[in-house]
Design an enzyme around this catalytic site. Structure first.
Site, PDB file in Angstrom:
ATOM      1  N   CYS A 203     -15.904   5.145 -36.515  1.00  0.00           N
ATOM      2  CA  CYS A 203     -17.093   4.394 -36.936  1.00  0.00           C
ATOM      3  C   CYS A 203     -17.072   2.979 -36.392  1.00  0.00           C
ATOM      4  O   CYS A 203     -16.781   2.009 -37.103  1.00  0.00           O
ATOM      5  CB  CYS A 203     -17.222   4.374 -38.448  1.00  0.00           C
ATOM      6  SG  CYS A 203     -18.854   3.790 -38.983  1.00  0.00           S
ATOM      7  N   ASP A 338     -11.833  12.966 -34.468  1.00  0.00           N
ATOM      8  CA  ASP A 338     -11.300  11.682 -34.019  1.00  0.00           C
ATOM      9  C   ASP A 338     -10.005  11.774 -33.218  1.00  0.00           C
ATOM     10  O   ASP A 338      -9.691  10.868 -32.450  1.00  0.00           O
ATOM     11  CB  ASP A 338     -11.059  10.771 -35.231  1.00  0.00           C
ATOM     12  CG  ASP A 338     -12.332  10.413 -35.968  1.00  0.00           C
ATOM     13  OD1 ASP A 338     -13.415  10.740 -35.458  1.00  0.00           O
ATOM     14  OD2 ASP A 338     -12.236   9.818 -37.060  1.00  0.00           O
ATOM     15  N   CYS A 381     -24.451   6.427 -35.526  1.00  0.00           N
ATOM     16  CA  CYS A 381     -23.853   5.323 -36.268  1.00  0.00           C
ATOM     17  C   CYS A 381     -24.949   4.585 -37.021  1.00  0.00           C
ATOM     18  O   CYS A 381     -25.729   3.846 -36.417  1.00  0.00           O
ATOM     19  CB  CYS A 381     -23.129   4.375 -35.317  1.00  0.00           C
ATOM     20  SG  CYS A 381     -22.223   3.064 -36.182  1.00  0.00           S
TER      21      CYS A 381
END
Length: 459
Positions: A203, A338, A381
């Site tokens: 993020c 991730d 995002c």
């Protein structure tokens, strides 16, 4: 219809719950929950599909594979599961910590095996994963979804500062996210510093989202005129996609936020309230900043257990094909989220899109077919700029906007804030964790009447 009902119920429940300490929340969640223990499994078990990691991607994939029953297992040591995207709002005092946590057993499908242990060694040549207990689990197919590692210890003095200085906080860890709002409440002016490290992070918008919320709070409490809001980022731009970077640049200019690019946090001396940064464009020259409030985003990396395995590439990430999510060396291994080498922003929205594609390709490979190149790098995002506005960034591998709503999402809007604060958490818990959410691609087609660019993916 389910999404519409969720939207209405979210808008009706607008009162924010009081923030609780993480340890207390964990106790409450466990007390009011049942069946919290992992299901028993035999030593040296073998599974058709083994999922390592019980975060967003791992749990969503387990739900998609629930029809396999006990032929699917998830390796995850933590008894609690966190919805981390909401921690920006927890840190800002807008949401309660308890809204971000549920017992792992409640999130995983009941049909799958939960192995409550950690993976300590990967042996893909022999289709084995070794656990902390010493047990070796074998598999036909492996999904690696271990997330990203928070390397707080790589910044000298940062952990001590987080433990001992009430003015230092970090929204990225459940231990410290609840320090943020009390620190903002105690802030009476001076330097409020927000950092972005010199590594990939999950993020990438979060370090500045809390900054915008804090700046708004300083205005509300009457201390803004004696406050320097400072954003020290290791990057050379405020955001990696030009369209949204231009919008955010207007936000920081309008709100008189000082941005220092190519500044990387390397040390925190909390006794003297000094943060030391290296200037990446000036031979790493070190410069001190006095702080009265510090929000630190830690360096991050692929988990150590993967770094020591044959699964990673030269860059230190799980080496997968960026279009199929299949491992480039071991065809019965897939990577998700991730921890992978996928060259897109590491977000929950990216994981959701990847889950649908991984599921399709895994089923094809299980049947003996080849994986199909499907993933275009979609990620999202939601860049919160206040307690009522948000810029909703959506884009692909090429950094080109891939927006779902039929209007310009680079504008600060209340609608997109409500989506972030109320709709997305409901989608996460009630749809994605049930294996039924693959991102907004279908809605994008519907809302734009099918008039969206279609990119042919070529390997």
């Amino acid at each position: 219809m389910a999404c519409i009902s969720t939207f209405i119920s979210c808008l009706r429940s607008s009162q924010h719950l009081k923030t609780l300490q993480p340890s207390l929340c964990r106790s409450m969640v466990c007390y009011f929950s049942t069946d919290l223990k992992p299901k028993a499994h035999t030593a040296n078990s073998k599974y058709k599909v083994l999922v390592v990691g019980g975060g967003s991607g791992g749990c969503a994939m387990a739900a998609k594979l629930s029809s396999l029953g006990k032929d699917c297992a998830v390796v995850e040591p933590s008894d609690m599961h966190y919805y981390q995207p909401i921690w920006t709002l927890v840190g800002a005092g807008v949401k309660g910590f308890q809204s971000s946590v549920k017992p792992t057993r409640q999130v995983l499908p009941q049909s799958c095996e939960w192995i409550q242990d950690k993976a300590v060694k990967f042996d893909p040549q022999n289709n084995l994963v070794e656990l902390g207990s010493g047990e070796k689990v074998s598999y036909d197919f492996l999904i690696v979804a271990l997330g990203i590692q928070l390397d707080y210890g790589k910044v000298k003095g940062l952990i001590d500062a987080l433990e001992e200085d009430p003015a230092v906080a970090s929204n990225y860890h459940f231990k410290w996210v609840n320090k943020t709002f009390p620190a903002l409440q105690q802030f009476n002016g001076g330097n409020a510093i927000f950092t972005f490290p010199n590594t990939p992070i999950k993020c990438a918008g979060a370090p500045q989202k809390i900054m915008y919320l804090a700046e708004e709070y300083f205005r509300m409490t009457g201390v803004r005129d004696k406050t320097n809001v400072i954003y020290n980022s290791s990057l050379g731009v405020i955001f990696g996609v030009k369209k949204y970077a231009e919008a955010l640049q207007k936000v920081v200019e309008k709100r008189n936020i000082k941005v220092n690019y190519k500044h990387n946090l390397v040390e925190v001396d909390h006794k003297n309230r000094t943060a030391i940064f290296e200037k990446l464009d000036d031979n790493n020259k070190q410069v001190p900043f006095q702080y009265d409030f510090l929000h630190a985003t830690p360096p991050m990396s692929c988990p150590d257990v993967l770094k020591q395995s044959p699964l990673i590439n030269d860059g230190g990430w799980v080496d997968v094909n960026k279009y199929t999510l299949q491992h480039n060396k071991f065809p019965n291994v897939f990577g998700l989220g991730d921890c992978t080498s996928l060259p897109t922003s590491k977000t929950g929205a990216a994981v959701a899109a990847q889950c649908g594609i991984l599921h399709k390709n895994l089923l094809q490979v299980m049947k003996g077919d080849c994986a199909t190149p499907l993933y275009d790098g979609y990620t999202s995002c939601p860049l919160i700029t206040s307690k009522s506005t948000c810029i909703l960034a959506e884009f692909d591998y090429d950094g080109k906007p891939l927006e779902t709503l039929p209007f310009n999402q680079a504008k600060e809007m209340n609608l997109t804030y409500n989506m972030k604060a109320y709709i997305m958490p409901e989608i996460y818990w009630k749809i994605m964790m049930k294996g039924r959410w693959n991102g907004p691609a279908t809605f994008r087609k519907m809302l734009r009447l099918g008039l969206i660019r279609s990119k042919k993916i070529e390997v």
